[in-house]
Design a protein around this motif. Structure first.
Motif, PDB file in Angstrom:
ATOM      1  N   ALA A 142       0.887  -1.198  -0.003  1.00 35.38           N
ATOM      2  CA  ALA A 142       0.027   0.021   0.123  1.00 35.38           C
ATOM      3  C   ALA A 142       0.814   1.400   0.176  1.00 35.38           C
ATOM      4  O   ALA A 142       0.559   2.102   0.862  1.00 35.38           O
ATOM      5  CB  ALA A 142      -0.880  -0.053   1.118  1.00 35.38           C
ATOM      6  N   TYR A 143       1.799   1.285  -0.930  1.00 32.09           N
ATOM      7  CA  TYR A 143       2.522   2.447  -1.109  1.00 32.09           C
ATOM      8  C   TYR A 143       1.918   3.334  -1.913  1.00 32.09           C
ATOM      9  O   TYR A 143       2.091   4.856  -1.575  1.00 32.09           O
ATOM     10  CB  TYR A 143       3.937   1.877  -1.805  1.00 32.09           C
ATOM     11  CG  TYR A 143       4.904   2.960  -2.174  1.00 32.09           C
ATOM     12  CD1 TYR A 143       5.235   4.092  -1.890  1.00 32.09           C
ATOM     13  CD2 TYR A 143       5.958   2.572  -2.842  1.00 32.09           C
ATOM     14  CE1 TYR A 143       6.241   5.152  -2.469  1.00 32.09           C
ATOM     15  CE2 TYR A 143       7.327   3.285  -3.135  1.00 32.09           C
ATOM     16  CZ  TYR A 143       7.271   4.598  -2.871  1.00 32.09           C
ATOM     17  OH  TYR A 143       8.396   5.551  -3.267  1.00 32.09           O
ATOM     18  N   ALA A 144       1.154   3.073  -2.793  1.00 35.61           N
ATOM     19  CA  ALA A 144       0.490   3.876  -3.868  1.00 35.61           C
ATOM     20  C   ALA A 144      -0.369   4.866  -3.325  1.00 35.61           C
ATOM     21  O   ALA A 144      -0.391   6.087  -3.760  1.00 35.61           O
ATOM     22  CB  ALA A 144      -0.033   3.001  -5.147  1.00 35.61           C
ATOM     23  N   PRO A 145      -1.183   4.651  -2.172  1.00 35.84           N
ATOM     24  CA  PRO A 145      -2.136   5.669  -1.595  1.00 35.84           C
ATOM     25  C   PRO A 145      -1.589   6.607  -0.930  1.00 35.84           C
ATOM     26  O   PRO A 145      -2.190   7.153   0.218  1.00 35.84           O
ATOM     27  CB  PRO A 145      -3.269   4.769  -1.071  1.00 35.84           C
ATOM     28  CG  PRO A 145      -2.807   3.280  -1.038  1.00 35.84           C
ATOM     29  CD  PRO A 145      -1.438   3.353  -1.639  1.00 35.84           C
ATOM     30  N   VAL A 146      -0.365   6.939  -1.222  1.00 36.49           N
ATOM     31  CA  VAL A 146       0.355   8.182  -0.284  1.00 36.49           C
ATOM     32  C   VAL A 146      -0.590   9.533  -0.468  1.00 36.49           C
ATOM     33  O   VAL A 146      -1.303   9.747  -1.204  1.00 36.49           O
ATOM     34  CB  VAL A 146       1.769   8.457  -0.958  1.00 36.49           C
ATOM     35  CG1 VAL A 146       2.767   7.573  -0.579  1.00 36.49           C
ATOM     36  CG2 VAL A 146       1.687   8.630  -2.597  1.00 36.49           C
ATOM     37  N   LEU A 147      -0.482  10.046   0.809  1.00 36.16           N
ATOM     38  CA  LEU A 147      -1.306  11.234   0.988  1.00 36.16           C
ATOM     39  C   LEU A 147      -1.257  12.187  -0.267  1.00 36.16           C
ATOM     40  O   LEU A 147      -0.117  12.610  -0.544  1.00 36.16           O
ATOM     41  CB  LEU A 147      -0.824  12.199   2.123  1.00 36.16           C
ATOM     42  CG  LEU A 147      -1.760  12.863   2.574  1.00 36.16           C
ATOM     43  CD1 LEU A 147      -3.223  12.440   3.110  1.00 36.16           C
ATOM     44  CD2 LEU A 147      -0.870  13.899   3.949  1.00 36.16           C
TER      45      LEU A 147
END
Ligand code: BGC
Length: 716
Positions: free
Chosen positions: A182-187
């Motif tokens: 779940a790196y992609a949903p960074v703020l």
């Protein structure tokens, strides 16, 4: 005692920590070995793994230090980011995913592996399995887009391709499933920022590709730089140790990301390096990439009683086991000796050309502007991406050099030896200078047809390349307006090629152009592949695996959002919509035209009722009503009509492809195991609930374009 246990028993602490350390030999393709300070440490056994070095000569030379000059003669493990090809680059993953062909995904990874292995490498940091629903995030380009099921399929194919039938083979690379997780949903799409998503989304969307990679036998996993709800992934015991090792049974090596163990200090979860090292080791990280935290931190952590020698031995054991599986003990130079024949290289480039052509997404083609009518007497190839071989590589070029890449201009010139092919960049990719536009527009007057090549530079996507604006950079919009207006005025066919590592939000450009191709970054045969498509030798068949927003304000936007209590209704203000934009993306997930025209009919679903062990056979007839042979990708979505957890609007459950000549009808059959109709129940474990499921079949994730049938689900 086995070789590995004998070794561990005789190792000093420093030698053990050496096996748990990976450091960079400066990247070199042709130059001398640049190991700098590492040379002495390799001889003393205090560095056991390297990244970023290439070439049989340099690799052989440095491997010799470990194998012949260190006390225990343990070979080095040497890795590089071979993401979509090594010297011969294939299209970037976001583009390749849109081909929806697991055999092809596997084939390109196999080629990349054998080319990388011939260069002395034994490990690649790929595939990247991050599911991205936010095109602001630059690393979107490295993955397979917004859909988790697609990432699952791609994960398995890529691991099979990189690793081949056996890791010990001289042409196999150990793969690395990254970035866990779940790196992609960074703020706000901002690189390296914090992540905070629900448990459900984590388990439903982000973890499945990693489970698939483990099932496919992936040798290594890399935790993400990011934190998840406050726990940095590099220290995430619950997910690394309990889920990844415990639940999926992953027994391979966990390699930290670049300097990530030291960055635990920045995250604010460790007070000093020993504590950071202890946290990572507890979570199950075996190899410290570039932080030098294990070598400097773990001896102190041991003294403080924060870690045990057993934990260290366990990590060393995993690393040595991987080296053994890779055949490095038996033949440490096995991957350095092979010379690739001309025929091998030619075959690989032919594959790159084929995949390159298939990955192009024809977003729009009004009045059948494409393919250009041949023979062409003259062509203008305009724009800053027209003569830009270096950009065709994309943001992770591995050992691919620009000279080895075919620009659009070169590809068109080669394909049209008798035509006059003129070129002007008009503007540069990023600068605001518009002075070159008139000269570019003048070419429009002189040419039969125009190819306008616009987009991002390769470095504008990839790592550390988040963008807050997703328009055309620099003065390209002005160039586009000028060229397209002139071409329109003169009635000349003009097609736009848009290069990018993400969908761009370019509604004006879409509006202005009659024909528009999302070319992403097609790799070493870019220009030839593009010529094949624009001149009609190959019908485009690529699909976008991430939807194209109209504006940044719509992001995150993806087809699998859940239902709402107040679905959009134009005549009711209090429903889920914007005041100033449609809800829908400009192009839906799956969109991509061909040179054919496919009509879908006669959807058959058998059996009509299934339990969780069953398999649903989905069949649909396709008729090519167009004038050209083309290949159509068919997507199968599901939707639970009623479930205990509010279902997504659509879920991808299968896909298939069919090529048909004009006027012909054929049938596509796609098997959907009933398990794909499972979802995570209220307690997050998989359930198969009784009820009605809609099965929706068609080209893209847009209900109006899908045929709908139903099956009865018989839960237990
Ligand atoms: C990236 C990884 C990559 C590593 C080694 C990091 O900055 O996040 O994806 O594998 O560097 O190059």
């Amino acid at each position: 005692m086995s070789r590995i246990e004998t070794l561990i028993a005789s190792m000093t602490l420093a030698e053990k920590l050496g096996q748990m350390t990976m450091t960079a030999a400066s990247f070199t393709v042709t130059g001398p070995v640049i190991a700098g300070d590492s040379t002495a440490s390799i001889r003393s056994g205090e560095i056991g793994n390297l990244l970023n070095m290439v070439g049989p000569g340099p690799v052989h030379e440095i491997q010799r230090l470990a194998v012949e000059q260190s006390r225990l003669k343990i070979p080095l493990l040497i890795g590089l980011d071979i993401i979509h090809g090594h010297r011969s680059l294939f299209p970037v993953p976001l583009a390749e995913a849109g081909i929806f062909d697991p055999l092809l995904w596997e084939a390109t990874a196999r080629e990349a592996a054998s080319e990388g292995a011939a260069d002395g490498l034994a490990l690649t940091f790929a595939p990247m399995l991050d599911v991205s629903r936010d095109p602001r995030w630059g690393r979107t380009v490295e993955g397979s887009g917004e859909d988790s099921f697609l990432a699952v399929e791609m994960a398995a194919a890529k691991v099979r391709g990189f690793q081949g039938p056996t890791l010990a083979a001289a042409d196999a690379l150990a793969a690395c499933a990254k970035h866990f997780v779940a790196y992609a949903p960074v703020l706000a799409g901002r690189e390296y920022a914090s992540v905070d998503i629900s448990e459900r989304t984590l388990h439903e969307v982000h973890l499945p590709p990693f489970e698939a990679a483990v099932r496919a036998g992936v040798a290594t996993v890399m935790p993400a730089f990011t934190d998840l709800a406050g726990i940095p992934m590099t220290a995430h015991t619950a997910l690394l140790r309990d889920w990844l090792r415990g639940r999926t049974g992953f027994e391979g090596v966990i390699i930290s990301d670049y300097n990530a163990i030291r960055e635990l200090l920045n995250h604010g979860v460790a007070a000093d390096l020993p504590q950071a090292a202890a946290l990572a080791l507890h979570a199950g990280v075996d190899v410290d990439m570039m932080a030098d935290a294990y070598r400097h931190g773990l001896p102190i952590a041991l003294e403080r009683g924060l870690v045990s020698m057993d934990q260290i031995d366990m990590a060393v054991r995993r690393v040595l086991r991987l080296k053994e599986q890779l055949g490095l003990f038996d033949d440490p130079y096995g991957r350095c000796h092979r010379h690739e024949t001309e025929a091998t290289i030619a075959r690989r480039r032919a594959l790159a050309r084929k995949v390159g052509a298939q990955s192009l997404v024809l977003l729009k083609n009004d009045h059948n502007v494409l393919p250009f009518r041949t023979p062409l007497k003259s062509l203008a190839v305009i724009g800053p991406l027209a003569d830009a071989a270096v950009e065709m590589r994309g943001p992770w070029p591995a050992a691919g050099v620009a000279e080895n890449h075919v620009s659009v201009l070169a590809g068109m010139r080669a394909a049209l030896p008798d035509a006059k092919v003129a070129h002007a960049a008009g503007v540069s990719i990023e600068e605001d200078d518009t002075s070159g536009i008139p000269a570019a527009v003048a070419l429009v007057d002189q040419a039969d047809s125009i190819l306008l090549c616009l987009g991002e530079a390769a470095v504008m996507s990839g790592e550390a390349a988040s963008r807050a604006h997703l328009g055309l950079p620099g003065a390209q919009a002005a160039l586009a307006t000028a060229v397209l207006t002139r071409a329109h005025f003169l009635g000349k066919p003009c097609a736009v090629l848009l290069f990018s590592g993400r969908p761009l939000a370019v509604p004006e450009l879409v509006d202005q152009s009659e024909a528009l191709i999302a070319a992403w970054f097609p790799g070493c045969e870019a220009g030839s592949a593009i010529a094949d498509v624009v001149l009609g030798k190959v019908s485009p068949s690529g699909r976008t695996v991430i939807c194209w927003p109209r504006s940044v304000g719509q992001i995150p936007i993806f087809y699998g959002e859940r239902r709402t209590g107040r679905p959009a209704n134009p005549s009711d203000k209090f429903t889920s919509k914007y005041l100033d934009s449609p809800n829908e993306p400009l192009f839906a997930f799956g969109h991509g035209l061909t040179y054919g025209a496919f009509r879908y009919s006669n959807l058959r679903l058998t059996p009509q009722a299934i339990d969780v062990r069953g398999t649903l056979q989905v069949q649909v007839d396709l008729t090519n009503e167009g004038a050209r042979t083309a290949c159509e990708t068919v997507l199968v979505f599901t939707h639970d009509v009623v479930a205990t957890v509010s279902p997504p609007l659509l879920r991808l459950a299968g896909f298939g492809r069919l090529e048909l000549p004009p006027g012909k009808t054929g049938t596509v059959s796609i098997a959907v195991p009933a398990q794909r109709l499972q979802f995570l129940g209220t307690d997050l474990s998989p359930v198969f609930e009784s009820g009605v499921a809609e099965i929706l079949v068609g080209p893209r994730a847009n209900r109006a374009d899908l045929l709908v049938g139903t099956v009865l689900m018989q839960g237990g």
